[in-house]
Motif scaffolding. Sequence first.
Motif, PDB file in Angstrom:
ATOM      1  N   VAL A 182      47.001-154.519  -2.984  1.00  0.00           N
ATOM      2  CA  VAL A 182      48.250-155.264  -3.168  1.00  0.00           C
ATOM      3  C   VAL A 182      48.379-156.379  -2.126  1.00  0.00           C
ATOM      4  CG1 VAL A 182      50.781-155.076  -3.091  1.00  0.00           C
ATOM      5  CG2 VAL A 182      49.441-153.378  -4.348  1.00  0.00           C
ATOM      6  N   GLU A 183      47.998-156.107  -0.889  1.00  0.00           N
ATOM      7  CA  GLU A 183      48.042-157.146   0.149  1.00  0.00           C
ATOM      8  C   GLU A 183      47.110-158.310  -0.197  1.00  0.00           C
ATOM      9  OE1 GLU A 183      47.136-155.051   3.750  1.00  0.00           O
ATOM     10  OE2 GLU A 183      49.231-154.525   4.093  1.00  0.00           O
ATOM     11  N   ALA A 184      45.949-157.998  -0.730  1.00  0.00           N
ATOM     12  CA  ALA A 184      45.027-159.053  -1.157  1.00  0.00           C
ATOM     13  C   ALA A 184      45.635-159.844  -2.315  1.00  0.00           C
ATOM     14  CB  ALA A 184      43.686-158.447  -1.568  1.00  0.00           C
ATOM     15  N   ASN A 236      39.620-162.030  -8.346  1.00  0.00           N
ATOM     16  CA  ASN A 236      40.098-162.732  -7.155  1.00  0.00           C
ATOM     17  C   ASN A 236      40.612-161.773  -6.090  1.00  0.00           C
ATOM     18  OD1 ASN A 236      39.472-165.198  -8.295  1.00  0.00           O
ATOM     19  ND2 ASN A 236      41.566-165.649  -8.928  1.00  0.00           N
ATOM     20  N   VAL A 237      41.274-160.724  -6.531  1.00  0.00           N
ATOM     21  CA  VAL A 237      41.798-159.740  -5.580  1.00  0.00           C
ATOM     22  C   VAL A 237      40.650-158.996  -4.904  1.00  0.00           C
ATOM     23  CG1 VAL A 237      43.146-157.614  -5.378  1.00  0.00           C
ATOM     24  CG2 VAL A 237      44.030-159.533  -6.705  1.00  0.00           C
ATOM     25  N   ALA A 238      39.650-158.588  -5.670  1.00  0.00           N
ATOM     26  CA  ALA A 238      38.501-157.875  -5.082  1.00  0.00           C
ATOM     27  C   ALA A 238      37.818-158.753  -4.032  1.00  0.00           C
ATOM     28  CB  ALA A 238      37.522-157.464  -6.167  1.00  0.00           C
ATOM     29  N   GLU A 239      37.669-160.041  -4.319  1.00  0.00           N
ATOM     30  CA  GLU A 239      37.045-160.956  -3.357  1.00  0.00           C
ATOM     31  C   GLU A 239      37.870-161.107  -2.092  1.00  0.00           C
ATOM     32  OE1 GLU A 239      36.280-164.742  -5.158  1.00  0.00           O
ATOM     33  OE2 GLU A 239      35.032-163.867  -6.728  1.00  0.00           O
ATOM     34  N   ARG A 240      39.192-161.033  -2.226  1.00  0.00           N
ATOM     35  CA  ARG A 240      40.102-161.287  -1.098  1.00  0.00           C
ATOM     36  C   ARG A 240      40.359-160.043  -0.243  1.00  0.00           C
ATOM     37  NH1 ARG A 240      42.056-165.034   2.325  1.00  0.00           N
ATOM     38  NH2 ARG A 240      44.252-164.756   2.630  1.00  0.00           N
TER      39      ARG A 240
END
Length: 79
Positions: free
Chosen positions: A14-16, A33-37
Amino acid sequence: MVRLTYEQRRLVIVEAGLAVARRDGLLAVTHENVAERCRIDTSVGTVRRYFSSKVLLWRAVADAEPTGELRREHWEYLS
């Protein structure tokens, strides 16, 4: 390597998602995008296990955003 609890991993995701939304907007919050971040190595599959759809991911990110701005701006995608 430290194993994260379910809630810890969910928080990382969630933070990402919040970071992506703040930078590029809520519609840019995708599983990829979230997994990358994520600050801790997290696969796209892990993000999908926690949030099976983009809408569920968007809702979690919008709920975590303290000002409510994301929810107000994108209410039509979150209902």
